[in-house]
Design an enzyme around this catalytic site. Structure first.
Site, PDB file in Angstrom:
ATOM      1  N   SER A 265       6.614   0.977  -3.312  1.00  0.00           N
ATOM      2  CA  SER A 265       5.767  -0.045  -2.702  1.00  0.00           C
ATOM      3  C   SER A 265       4.507   0.567  -2.111  1.00  0.00           C
ATOM      4  CB  SER A 265       6.548  -0.741  -1.591  1.00  0.00           C
ATOM      5  OG  SER A 265       6.745   0.176  -0.528  1.00  0.00           O
ATOM      6  N   LYS A 266       3.644  -0.294  -1.635  1.00  0.00           N
ATOM      7  CA  LYS A 266       2.405   0.165  -1.033  1.00  0.00           C
ATOM      8  C   LYS A 266       2.668   1.025   0.200  1.00  0.00           C
ATOM      9  CE  LYS A 266      -1.972  -1.318   0.851  1.00  0.00           C
ATOM     10  NZ  LYS A 266      -1.740  -0.515   2.078  1.00  0.00           N
ATOM     11  N   ARG A 267       3.757   0.726   0.886  1.00  0.00           N
ATOM     12  CA  ARG A 267       4.116   1.526   2.069  1.00  0.00           C
ATOM     13  C   ARG A 267       4.254   3.000   1.719  1.00  0.00           C
ATOM     14  NH1 ARG A 267       5.821  -2.106   6.004  1.00  0.00           N
ATOM     15  NH2 ARG A 267       6.450  -0.574   7.542  1.00  0.00           N
ATOM     16  N   ALA A 269       2.803   4.547  -0.630  1.00  0.00           N
ATOM     17  CA  ALA A 269       1.480   5.091  -0.878  1.00  0.00           C
ATOM     18  C   ALA A 269       0.878   5.570   0.433  1.00  0.00           C
ATOM     19  CB  ALA A 269       0.594   4.026  -1.507  1.00  0.00           C
TER      20      ALA A 269
END
Length: 511
Positions: A265-267, A269
Site C-alpha cells: 500500500s501507499k503506507r 511507500a
RNA sequence: GGUCGAUUCGUCUAGGGGUUAGGACGUAUCCCUUUCACGGAUAAAACACGGGUUCGAUUCCCGUAUCGACUACCA
C-alpha cells in the site's frame, strides 16, 4: 476456429494507478501481444462518489510512459465504444431487467437503515455471516416478498430501489482459473449482490460481465482480490446465456508488503521511502503529492522488466528482457500462484543494469539537464565523458550529477579523516612538482599523459606514486573515493587541475 | 467468524517421486585496482508441520499451522 484474443485492463479512476495495477496491465498487454490479440483499456467509473479528477489521464499517462499503451481505449476507440462505463450507463438496465424476467434477479426497496438493522439482528443472533441471501431476502422488502401491485406502485412512484441477483440456495459453482485450476464454491456462501444501484448505475459485477461480453473479451486477467467474486460472475454468464463465450479467467498473485504481511500500500511507500505509483501523483483533495517511480529515476524498461518478474518467470536463468523479449517469452502458465513481496532492491538492480547499458550520449542528456538546472553549463562532449566514468556507480540518472559534481565544482573543503591519514610532506612535494610540469606541458591532456606526468613528478622526488595517490585524489576532489583519477584529471583539464592543487596546497596543513 | 486462495534460501524464484535442491537480489570473504564502484570468484542460506500412498516423498493425497484476499447500493 480460434477467435482473436481480446484482453482488457479495467481500472477505476479513483486515484493514482497502483503499481500492482500496472503489473496487471503489463500482463494483459504481454498476453495480447504474444497472441496477436488486442489490449483494451476500460474505465470503470460506475461509482460517481469516488470519481477523482485527473485519475483517468494519470492511467493513460502511466501506460504511455511504460510503452504498454492499449489498442483500444477512450482515447483511441475501436469497435467497442464507449470505453467508459459512465458513458455506457444506458446499456445496463435492459440486462438487469432481462435477469428479473428470467427470475434470476429482483427489485429491492430496503433502505440502508433497514439493511444495517438486518445485519445487526443477524449478528445478535450469532449468524456467522450476515448477508442478503436466500434466507434473509424472505424477510426484506423486495419484489419477492411484496405483492405485485405494491411493487408496481413503488416503482411507479419513483421510489428508490436496487436490483439484486437471486443466488440459488443450493448449487455448486465451478470456476476454472488458468493459474489455479478448478475452484469450487457453494452458492449458499454467496450473497444476493446488488446489480443495479439506486442511482441507476450498475455495480462492478453487472457492468463487468455485460461489458466483457459486449467487448468480446476472451481472457480476464486480473488481481487475486477478485477471486472470491468470480463465482458470482460465472453465475451471471450462465443466467445471461453467455456460457459459450465466457472468458477464461486468470487471477494474478497479489503484490505484498516488503516486510510483514498484507497487500502493498501507499503506507509502505512512505515507510520505506520508495514509490508505489508509476508517476508522481498530486491528490486533488488533500493536495499532497505521492512519489512516482518515473520521477524517482526508474527507467521504464527497467520497471517493465522488474514488474514482469513479480509473479512470473521464463523458466530459464535469463533475467534482462526487453519488452519485445518479454512478449516472446510470456505465458500465463508460468505465472506463479503465491503472493509476492515487493523488493525495491531488485528494482534498483534492474535500473542499474539498464542505466549501464545506455550510451554515454544518452546519459549525457540527463546530466546536462541537471547541470543546467543549477545554472551551470557544459558541452555535450564533456558531459558524455563524465557520464562514461560515472555510470558504473549510478543507480539513477540523477546520481550522475549528484555523485559527479566534483567534476565541475572544485572542492571548498576536504575530508578530514583522509586528510589526517594521508596528507604529508611527500604529497606536497609531488604535487608542487606536478604543477610545474603541468605548466610546461603542451598538447592534449589525456588520462595517459596525466598519469605519465604525475609519475615523473613522483619519481623526480624519489617517491612511490602509489603511496600518495589517495592524497592526490583528496587534493583534487576533496574526497577519498571516486572514478579513475586520471580520467578525472583529463576531464577537468590542466588549468583547473592546477588551480585545485594550488588551493589544496594552500589549505591543507601537514601535521 | 465464514468462504476462497497460498506455503522451496532473508527476498524473487527453478525444479519435481530417487538431484550435491539450481539461478538472481541482498549479505560476507577473496581477486582485480591508486580509492570507491563495476566485474570475477567463493561462502553462508530453503522444501512450514503431522499423517498417509510408495521400495523411496521436498515433489502425490489428507489434515494442521501460518499468511493473505474477500465478506458494501467500492472497484
Amino acid at each position: 476456429m480460434n477467435k482473436e484474443v481480446r484482453v482488457r485492463f479495467a481500472p477505476s479512476p479513483t486515484g493514482a494507478l497502483h503499481i500492482g495495477g500496472v503489473r496487471t496491465a503489463l500482463y494483459n498487454y504481454l498476453y495480447a501481444r504474444k497472441t496477436g490479440g488486442k489490449f483494451l483499456l476500460r474505465i470503470e467509473d460506475t461509482d460517481q462518489n469516488r470519481f477523482v479528477p485527473g485519475a483517468e489521464e494519470y492511467i493513460k499517462g502511466a501506460l504511455d510512459w511504460l510503452g504498454i499503451s492499449p489498442d483500444e481505449s477512450p482515447w483511441n476507440p475501436g469497435n467497442s465504444s464507449p470505453y467508459r462505463q459512465s458513458e455506457r450507463k444506458p446499456m445496463y438496465m435492459q440486462y438487469a431487467l432481462d435477469l428479473i424476467e428470467k427470475g434470476h434477479a429482483y427489485y429491492a426497496f430496503d433502505t440502508s437503515e433497514e439493511l444495517d438493522a438486518m445485519r445487526e439482528r443477524l449478528t445478535a443472533a450469532r449468524v456467522v455471516s450476515p448477508q442478503y441471501n436466500s434466507i434473509t431476502r424472505t424477510q426484506m422488502k423486495n419484489s419477492l416478498t411484496l405483492p405485485e401491485d405494491e411493487v408496481k406502485a413503488r416503482l411507479a412512484s419513483g421510489e428508490a430501489y436496487v436490483i439484486r441477483i437471486k443466488i440459488p440456495r443450493k448449487e455448486e459453482v465451478r470456476l476454472h482459473d488458468l493459474i489455479r485450476g478448478w475452484v469450487m464454491v457453494h452458492s449458499s456462501t454467496l450473497d444476493d449482490k446488488v446489480l443495479m444501484k439506486s442511482d441507476g448505475m450498475p455495480t462492478y459485477h453487472l457492468a463487468n460481465i455485460v461489458d466483457d461480453h459486449l467487448m468480446k473479451i476472451t481472457h480476464v486477467i486480473r488481481g487475486e482480490e477478485w477471486l472470491p467474486s468470480a463465482p458470482l460472475h460465472v453465475l451471471l454468464y450462465k443466467y445471461f446465456g453467455w456460457e459459450d463465450t465466457m472468458p477464461e479467467f486468470a487471477h494474478l498473485p497479489l503484490l505484498l508488503k516488503p516486510d510483514g504481511n498484507g497487500k502493498l500500500s501507499k503506507r509502505d511507500a512512505d515507510k520505506h521511502g520508495f514509490p508505489v505509483f508509476p508517476m508522481d501523483w498530486k491528490d486533488p483533495n488533500s493536495g499532497e503529492t505521492a512519489m512516482g517511480f518515473r520521477e524517482g529515476g526508474y527507467l521504464p524498461e527497467a520497471m517493465l522488466n522488474f514488474l514482469a518478474f513479480l509473479g512470473w518467470n521464463p523458466g530459464d536463468h535469463k533475467e534482462i528482457f526487453s519488452l519485445e523479449e518479454l512478449v516472446e517469452a510470456f505465458s500465463i502458465e508460468r505465472i506463479g500462484k503465491s503472493g509476492t513481496k515487493f523488493d525495491i532492491n531488485k528494482a534498483k538492480w534492474f535500473n542499474e543494469q539498464y542505466l549501464r547499458a545506455k550510451s554515454d550520449e544518452e546519459l549525457a542528456a540527463y546530466l546536462i539537464a541537471d547541470i543546467e538546472k543549477e545554472g551551470l553549463s557544459i558541452d555535450k562532449e564533456k558531459a558524455a565523458k563524465i557520464a562514461h566514468v560515472m555510470k558504473e556507480r549510478a543507480t539513477f540518472p540523477a546520481d550522475l550529477w549528484k555523485e559527479g559534481k566534483f567534476m565541475l565544482i572544485a572542492p571548498s573543503k576536504f575530508d578530514d579523516e583522509i586528510a589526517g591519514k594521508r596528507w604529508n610532506a611527500e604529497v606536497v612535494t609531488v604535487l608542487a612538482t606536478y604543477i610545474e610540469k603541468l605548466a610546461a606541458h603542451t598538447g592534449e591532456f589525456t588520462p595517459e599523459i596525466a598519469k605519465a606526468v604525475l609519475e615523473e613528478s613522483a619519481e623526480a622526488n624519489g617517491i612511490k606514486l602509489g603511496k600518495v595517490m589517495q592524497a592526490v585524489r583528496l587534493a583534487v576532489t576533496g574526497v577519498g573515493a571516486g572514478p579513475d583519477l586520471m580520467a578525472v584529471f583529463s576531464i577537468i583539464g590542466k588549468e583547473e587541475l592546477s588551480k585545485r592543487i594550488k588551493f589544496a596546497l594552500d589549505t591543507l596543513q601537514v601535521l
